[in-house]
Design an enzyme around this catalytic site. Structure first.
Site, PDB file in Angstrom:
ATOM      1  N   LYS A   1      45.069  38.482  56.832  1.00  0.00           N
ATOM      2  CA  LYS A   1      45.589  37.327  56.091  1.00  0.00           C
ATOM      3  C   LYS A   1      44.726  37.135  54.866  1.00  0.00           C
ATOM      4  O   LYS A   1      43.507  37.348  54.916  1.00  0.00           O
ATOM      5  CB  LYS A   1      45.500  36.065  56.936  1.00  0.00           C
TER       6      LYS A   1
ATOM      7  N   HIS B   1      42.441  32.099  51.877  1.00  0.00           N
ATOM      8  CA  HIS B   1      43.063  30.984  51.151  1.00  0.00           C
ATOM      9  C   HIS B   1      42.010  29.945  50.766  1.00  0.00           C
ATOM     10  O   HIS B   1      40.826  30.095  51.075  1.00  0.00           O
ATOM     11  CB  HIS B   1      44.215  30.374  51.940  1.00  0.00           C
TER      12      HIS B   1
ATOM     13  N   HIS C   1      39.420  28.644  53.255  1.00  0.00           N
ATOM     14  CA  HIS C   1      38.306  29.563  53.511  1.00  0.00           C
ATOM     15  C   HIS C   1      37.344  29.605  52.335  1.00  0.00           C
ATOM     16  O   HIS C   1      36.174  29.909  52.506  1.00  0.00           O
ATOM     17  CB  HIS C   1      38.831  30.963  53.829  1.00  0.00           C
TER      18      HIS C   1
HETATM   19  N1  ARG Z   1      38.694  32.305  61.755  1.00  0.00           N
HETATM   20  C1  ARG Z   1      38.707  30.891  61.939  1.00  0.00           C
HETATM   21  C2  ARG Z   1      39.720  30.257  61.011  1.00  0.00           C
HETATM   22  O1  ARG Z   1      40.066  30.830  60.021  1.00  0.00           O
HETATM   23  C3  ARG Z   1      37.378  30.243  61.653  1.00  0.00           C
HETATM   24  C4  ARG Z   1      36.265  30.680  62.556  1.00  0.00           C
HETATM   25  C5  ARG Z   1      35.132  29.705  62.559  1.00  0.00           C
HETATM   26  N2  ARG Z   1      34.050  30.136  63.361  1.00  0.00           N
HETATM   27  C6  ARG Z   1      34.043  30.137  64.708  1.00  0.00           C
HETATM   28  N3  ARG Z   1      32.976  30.569  65.314  1.00  0.00           N
HETATM   29  N4  ARG Z   1      35.069  29.744  65.399  1.00  0.00           N
HETATM   30  O2  ARG Z   1      40.190  29.163  61.261  1.00  0.00           O
END
Ligand code: ARG
Length: 563
Positions: A122, A125, A128
């Site tokens: 993905k 965005h 992030h």
């Molecule tokens: N990949 C997840 C997202 O985009 C965020 C991860 C954050 N870190 C974690 N350890 N869960 O929403």
């Protein structure tokens, strides 16, 4: 100075210790009311006397002091005027060092910051983008205070969506298209999968089967998955490069698959697991939270399982004093559940060492940035647009500066970063290009421009021999003092920003230094006949310039020498 005044007062007041006096000491709202004020109201009871009489008494007892130019009684207040020349000397000596602001609070301490963490296949965005920017700034702030920081990119690189992607790729994808268009193509076939699966549910079964293959270590499945991941990483790294951001670890969700067993075992050992609708959960009713699902009925892990495994792994590997997670506010419950489960497993430190650092949404002036239907705005588009717009402004205003492209890059990116970090992180960020790029507003470009202005003055000062001995009395006018006060509080600002995990404190700080500098420069010519004056003012200018650069650096923003 505050300490010295507090000590002085405490020595005259039996009932208050230094700390108590320090708490009571105020900074008056106006310069003519002194540098510090001590209110005597609280002493009225103790001394059985009117506060204004107590103030007068204390003033008499304290008498003349070398470091104070004046003590004034104003009603119930005792106003202290610090000797300005001495103050100037102290600040200049304090700030005129290598790496000013560097602290020792974090010496011997380890922090893990989990940030950025995009979802593979993905696009990156704007949400992030926020975690990336905030996380990077926290990394710099903690490092400045002497902490060892592990920068962890917890990639979203595991889950059923990869089963869907494999099916989609096999049915409608091609190697050429993926190689050519990268993530965009992966997103296309993913959308296509969902459209088709609405009509034909068996596609979902196929996807599940592929994901099971992945979990069982099937080579074909894992090869395709790894390839999708590699392709995604190439794009993410381009964005990171634009932002000047690096990570120490890219151990994402897939890294924790084989470490989930420990989580299940420990949950079992503590009798925490309960079967519910075919899944295994940990009930959190006692803590007013929905249950945390830790395993699906087929035994596979989910997002929370992998986060639980990650906490334990990181504790063992890095022995962190704090593990910080920077994500959007919508993951608040998720982290509360994960932290609670770790606590229930008997890890006492879960209470104060695991911290969720949430932030607000991003929107575009006049509309939302992303809608449910798509139209998502991607990080790279926003960054590129900002750089392009700044390029246009440079072409229009100052087309002859050297390294135009590099300047546009630093200012364009800086504008985005500053806008993101200027308000408390929990507040929503609005993209309004006119505002973000306003060189006279409360913006990154304004602060960067102030820095470039200082740099340009120094470049012009070639005929002034900067000497070490400085006549501090030159710098006792109001606007020099205001600027010095700002410079003086840099170390405090960094500590506060770390304590609250709030980069906005640094952004606000940089802004006030810039404003104080511009006032100072407006009121005081730096290059004049009298070398003593020039020398002192250029010294202050240099300190302000260094502090601007360093504080912007803590936000991840670079300063061009010319703009
Ligand atoms: N990949 C997840 C997202 O985009 C965020 C991860 C954050 N870190 C974690 N350890 N869960 O929403």
């Amino acid at each position: 100075m505050k300490k010295k005044i507090a000590e002085l007062l405490a020595s005259k007041i039996d009932h208050f210790d230094v700390e108590k006096v320090e708490q009571l000491l105020e900074i008056p709202p106006k310069a003519e009311m002194g540098d510090f004020a001590f209110p005597c109201f609280q002493l009225a009871k103790v001394f059985r006397k009117a506060p204004n009489l107590i103030a007068a008494d204390l003033a008499e007892q304290i008498g003349q002091q070398e470091f104070l130019s004046k003590i004034e009684v104003k009603g119930a207040y005792l106003n202290f005027f610090v000797d300005k020349t001495l103050f100037v000397k102290q600040v200049v000596e304090k700030a005129d060092v290598e790496n000013y602001g560097k602290g020792t609070l974090g010496e011997g301490k380890q922090i893990c910051i989990d940030y950025s963490s995009p979802n593979v296949a993905k696009k990156f965005h704007v949400g992030h983008l926020r975690t990336t920017i905030i996380g990077n700034s926290l990394y710099k702030i903690f490092t400045k205070l002497g902490y060892k920081v592990e920068r962890i990119n917890h990639l979203g690189d595991w889950g059923t969506q990869f089963g869907k992607l494999i099916v989609a790729y096999k049915k409608w994808g091609s190697k050429e298209a993926v190689e050519k268009n990268g993530i965009a193509e992966l997103m296309n076939i993913y959308v296509k999968f969902h459209e088709e699966a609405e009509k034909d549910d068996s596609l979902n079964d196929e996807a599940r089967a592929w994901f099971t293959k992945m979990e069982q270590g099937d080579k074909e499945a894992l090869d395709i998955w790894q390839w999708f991941k590699d392709i995604s990483l190439v794009e993410y790294k381009k964005t990171y490069e634009m932002l000047g951001i690096e990570f120490d670890s890219y151990a994402g969700e897939s890294f924790y698959c084989d470490k989930s067993k420990r989580v299940i075992d420990e949950c079992n050992a503590h009798h925490l697991l309960e079967e519910s609708e075919g899944a295994y959960i940990v009930r959190l009713d006692d803590y007013n939270m929905a249950p945390c699902i830790v395993m699906k009925k087929d035994g596979s892990s989910i997002y929370a399982t992998r986060d639980l495994a990650a906490v334990l792994y990181r504790k063992d590997t890095y022995h962190f004093d704090k593990c910080i997670y920077v994500t959007g506010l919508e993951q608040k419950l998720h982290f509360a559940q994960v932290f609670k489960v770790i606590g229930l497993l008997g890890y006492e430190w879960a209470k104060d060492q695991l911290v969720h650092v949430p932030y607000g949404l991003v929107s575009l002036k006049g509309g939302k940035l992303s809608t449910r239907k798509g139209n998502i705005i991607y990080a790279e588009d926003i960054l590129n647009e900002s750089v392009n717009r700044i390029s246009e402004i440079i072409e229009e205003k100052n087309p002859n500066i050297p390294d135009k492209e590099e300047v546009a890059h630093k200012v364009g990116i800086g504008a985005i970063l500053f806008n993101d970090l200027y308000n408390q992180r929990i507040k929503d960020v609005v993209f309004d290009w006119d505002k973000i790029h306003n060189f006279d507003g409360e913006t990154g470009p304004y602060v960067q421009y102030t820095y470039a202005r200082a740099a340009s003055i120094l470049r012009k000062a070639t005929n002034i021999s900067m000497s070490e001995s400085i006549d501090y009395s030159v710098l006792t006018d109001d606007s020099s003092i205001t600027l010095l006060k700002e410079i003086n509080r840099y170390p405090e600002a960094i500590e506060l920003a770390a304590e609250r995990m709030e980069p906005s404190i640094i952004a606000r700080y940089a802004m006030s230094v810039a404003q104080a500098f511009n006032k100072f420069y407006h009121d005081n010519q730096c290059i004049v006949e009298d070398q003593t004056i020039s020398n002192a003012r250029l010294k202050l200018l240099t300190l302000a310039k260094n502090t601007l650069k360093d504080s912007l650096g803590l936000l991840g923003i670079q300063c061009p020498e010319q703009m």
